[in-house]
Design an enzyme around this catalytic site. Structure first.
Site, PDB file in Angstrom:
ATOM      1  NE  ARG A   1       2.472  -5.291  -4.137  1.00 41.27           N
ATOM      2  CZ  ARG A   1       3.011  -5.158  -5.309  1.00 41.27           C
ATOM      3  NH1 ARG A   1       2.260  -4.915  -6.365  1.00 41.27           N
ATOM      4  NH2 ARG A   1       4.316  -5.304  -5.460  1.00 41.27           N
TER       5      ARG A   1
ATOM      6  NE  ARG B   1       3.393  -9.330  -5.648  1.00 36.74           N
ATOM      7  CZ  ARG B   1       4.446  -8.910  -6.299  1.00 36.74           C
ATOM      8  NH1 ARG B   1       4.319  -8.065  -7.276  1.00 36.74           N
ATOM      9  NH2 ARG B   1       5.651  -9.317  -6.002  1.00 36.74           N
TER      10      ARG B   1
ATOM     11  CG  ASP C   1       1.851  -7.037  -9.294  1.00 43.69           C
ATOM     12  OD1 ASP C   1       2.174  -5.890  -8.935  1.00 43.69           O
ATOM     13  OD2 ASP C   1       2.485  -7.693 -10.132  1.00 43.69           O
TER      14      ASP C   1
ATOM     15  CG  ASP D   1       2.885  -4.926 -12.997  1.00 41.51           C
ATOM     16  OD1 ASP D   1       3.221  -4.234 -12.028  1.00 41.51           O
ATOM     17  OD2 ASP D   1       3.148  -6.133 -13.097  1.00 41.51           O
TER      18      ASP D   1
END
Length: 159
Positions: free
Chosen positions: A82, A92, A95, A97
């Protein structure tokens, strides 16, 4: 501490990227994966000129602080290739989170928990509801009640 991680990818074999990320969570220091949702394919939230995403949510148990956990997640993203200098919500390879960290509410320059998009994103809520429907998201309510308010028409189970 119980925490929930949103996982997404739309580059470099997204299904493999998400599965690998789920496995990598078990390798973080002082952390073990408790469960993970199925994988879901969905259109991109950001610019439409990119491939569909594959998303999942994993539950972990960790002794890392929220900030240390975020740093570890960002290191995994970098390892997957990334590049954070791209456009917002762009394509991407990975990811990650931090969605929920125990019952904590954090509002810092580099970290907001619960994740600010959690209550409005089907690709987060529905996988999260699959593994933790009774989870109370601080300041928002239960995952099940939040998921009921967000249509999942664009989600398609991958596995």
């Amino acid at each position: 501490m119980q925490a929930f991680i949103g996982i997404g990818s739309n580059l470099a074999d997204p299904v493999a990227q998400v599965r690998r990320a789920i496995d990598w969570l078990d390798q973080l220091p002082e952390t073990s994966r408790a469960s993970a949702s199925r994988l879901y394919r969905n259109p991109p939230m950001g610019p439409a000129d990119q491939p569909h995403y594959v998303n999942a949510v994993a539950e972990i148990e960790t002794a890392l602080s929220p900030q240390a956990l975020l740093a570890a997640l960002q290191a995994l993203e970098a390892e997957a290739g990334r590049d954070r200098s791209g456009r917002r919500w762009g394509a991407r390879p990975l990811d990650l989170d931090l969605l929920v960290y125990g019952d904590q509410q954090i509002d810092e320059a580099t970290l907001t928990v619960p994740h600010p998009g959690l209550a409005s994103r089907a690709f987060v809520l529905h996988p999260l509801a699959e593994i933790a429907p009774a989870l109370s998201v601080p300041g928002l309510g239960t995952v099940a009640s939040l998921a009921e308010r967000v249509a999942a028409d664009d989600l398609m189970a991958v596995e």
